[in-house]
Each structure stands twice: as C-alpha cells, then as structure tokens.
Design a protein around this motif. Structure first.
Motif, PDB file in Angstrom:
ATOM      1  N   ASP A 112       0.823  -1.212   0.000  1.00 20.81           N
ATOM      2  CA  ASP A 112       0.000   0.000   0.000  1.00 20.81           C
ATOM      3  C   ASP A 112       0.856   1.261   0.000  1.00 20.81           C
ATOM      4  N   ASN A 113       1.915   1.248  -0.813  1.00 17.39           N
ATOM      5  CA  ASN A 113       2.819   2.391  -0.981  1.00 17.39           C
ATOM      6  C   ASN A 113       3.587   2.754   0.292  1.00 17.39           C
ATOM      7  N   VAL A 114       3.662   1.829   1.234  1.00 15.27           N
ATOM      8  CA  VAL A 114       4.426   2.043   2.460  1.00 15.27           C
ATOM      9  C   VAL A 114       5.472   0.938   2.573  1.00 15.27           C
ATOM     10  N   MET A 115       6.713   1.316   2.938  1.00 18.32           N
ATOM     11  CA  MET A 115       7.780   0.354   3.106  1.00 18.32           C
ATOM     12  C   MET A 115       7.881  -0.051   4.572  1.00 18.32           C
ATOM     13  N   TYR A 116       7.768  -1.353   4.825  1.00 15.07           N
ATOM     14  CA  TYR A 116       7.908  -1.895   6.167  1.00 15.07           C
ATOM     15  C   TYR A 116       9.223  -2.668   6.252  1.00 15.07           C
ATOM     16  N   PHE A 117      10.038  -2.361   7.253  1.00 15.13           N
ATOM     17  CA  PHE A 117      11.311  -3.044   7.442  1.00 15.13           C
ATOM     18  C   PHE A 117      11.232  -3.996   8.621  1.00 15.13           C
ATOM     19  N   GLY A 118      11.887  -5.146   8.486  1.00 16.00           N
ATOM     20  CA  GLY A 118      12.094  -6.031   9.620  1.00 16.00           C
ATOM     21  C   GLY A 118      13.393  -5.649  10.301  1.00 16.00           C
ATOM     22  N   SER A 119      13.896  -6.501  11.167  1.00 19.80           N
ATOM     23  CA  SER A 119      15.172  -6.218  11.826  1.00 19.80           C
ATOM     24  C   SER A 119      16.304  -6.292  10.810  1.00 19.80           C
ATOM     25  N   GLY A 120      17.366  -5.522  11.044  1.00 20.63           N
ATOM     26  CA  GLY A 120      18.500  -5.494  10.123  1.00 20.63           C
ATOM     27  C   GLY A 120      19.613  -6.417  10.583  1.00 20.63           C
ATOM     28  N   THR A 121      20.586  -6.635   9.689  1.00 24.46           N
ATOM     29  CA  THR A 121      21.750  -7.459   9.996  1.00 24.46           C
ATOM     30  C   THR A 121      23.015  -6.685   9.666  1.00 24.46           C
TER      31      THR A 121
END
Length: 250
Positions: A112-121
C-alpha cells in the motif's frame, strides 16, 4: 517516521521502527546468507526488497522481488549476489565476501505504498574483531551498574567520527544484537605506540539501571569508522536472586 526515496520503485516510502540490529560475523571470502524475517515473507504478498547501508553512507537498493523473479540493482550485478526464493523465504546470498560487503542489510516489504522493514543485519569480518575472553560480573536483580569496555587499534589519519555500538548476546541467541549506539568525540581515547606503530586505546561505558534477569548476557562495545569495525573486550553479566528492601527491627 523517516522518509526515504526508493530508487528501485521511484516513489517516496515511509520506514517503520527497526526492532533491533543483529550482528553476523564472517571471514573474508566466505559465502554468506542473510535472512529476511518471517514477519515479512510469511504471506508471500507485496514487493520484497533488500537494502544495504555502508558505514556513513545512504541506503542502497540491492534487489527486489518482481512477481516470481527478482531484479538486481545495476550496482550489484557482479554475479556474487542472488536471493533464495520459495514460498516463505527471500534471503540474501553473497558469494566470496569482500571488505566492501561490510554494512547493515535491511529486508523490506512494500505494501500500500508504504515500506515496512524487519530487523537489520550488520555484517562484519572476523579479522577486524578484537574479541577477548569476557570478564564476568555478578549483579543482584534490581541493582544498577556501569559496564566498561576498551578497544585498542592502530591509529589512523581517518577524520570520520567514530560510531560506537554496544552489543548483547543473550542465552540461546546465535547473533549479537545492537542495543545502544552513539557518536564518539574521541575524548575517551589515548594515543600510544607499540613496536613503533602508532596505536590508540579507547574506553567506553554503558550505565545499566535496575537490572533484571533479561539483562543477563555477554556485552561488547564496537567502534565503526571509515568502513571498518573493531570489537572491544566483553563483559559477561549474570543477574542473580532478588533485591529486598531492608527491614528495620525495633
């Protein structure tokens, strides 16, 4: 929320809060797999994207999912990078790791035109670490303490400010997680010399208040600057028992 520009999709996106950063240690030349979180891949919907953020630089788009295939950014088409694709995975594979691969990698999902990030490495090289057998400290539950850590390195003319990370490895965890970061103004560093080579030793502290059993684990500090990261000596913290108020008898 921060607003960034996604060069792969040519639109503005919003980032969600990153829960934590994991640390994955490799040796130069290794083949490495960086996992995309199940919270992003479980329903197999939306566009999945990998970003790379090198120390002190802006995030770079690496690869994104296009229907049942993937598309690499032109900057990453040297044949070393691909993704593991099945119904529930979108892991990033890097063959023959090089120094330029040291960075933080984020898996994201466009919906829906939104970027969702999980945890990074955060990917670092074992040769650049300076891990020692950690000191051990026993603290009673509810008490406060200050953890100390020192890093010794060859002095350089690098003018870039150092970013200092504190990392914790708890019981049952496979990778360290970043719990605190700040920029160091170098006033905690002392210069010296070993065998004619200029060195500097830097000390850092991390206050911890009202520790509980969840705070038990191994703590390390790490210093990143000019594309390099060095780990300092660690402290193993054991939290024992409970703290009771003193009862004054008449």
């Amino acid at each position: 929320m921060a607003v960034v520009v996604n060069p792969g999709l040519d639109r503005s996106v919003k980032t969600t809060n990153i829960a934590e950063i994991q640390v994955q240690t490799v040796s130069r030349g290794d083949n490495v797999t960086i996992k995309c979180g199940e919270d992003l891949t479980r329903d197999n919907n939306g566009n999945l994207i990998w970003y790379k953020q090198s120390f002190g630089n802006q995030p770079q788009y690496v690869v994104r999912k296009v229907e049942n295939n993937y598309r690499l950014s032109p900057d990453f088409r040297d044949g070393r990078i691909n993704v593991t694709r099945d119904q529930k995975r979108f892991d990033l594979n890097i063959a023959g790791t090089k120094e330029d691969d040291a960075a933080t990698y984020f898996c994201g999902k466009m919906a829906d035109n939104v970027m969702y990030f999980g945890s990074g490495t955060l990917l670092v090289f074992a040769e650049k670490t300076n891990l020692h057998v950690p000191n051990q400290k026993v603290i009673r539950s509810g008490e406060s303490d200050t953890l100390q850590c020192s890093v010794q390195e060859t002095a350089s003319s690098c003018a870039e400010e150092q970013s200092v990370y504190w990392l914790k490895l708890g019981s049952g965890e496979s990778h360290k997680g970043i719990i605190y970061t700040h920029v160091n103004n170098s006033n905690q560093c002392k210069r010296g010399s070993e065998a004619g080579v200029p060195t500097q030793s830097c000390s850092y502290t991390l206050p911890k208040s009202q520790l509980g059993h969840d705070d038990a684990g191994i703590y390390h500090c790490a210093v990143a600057a000019c594309g390099k990261i060095l780990f300092g000596n660690g402290t193993k913290v054991d939290v024992k028992g409970k703290t009771f108020d003193k009862i004054l008898l008449p």
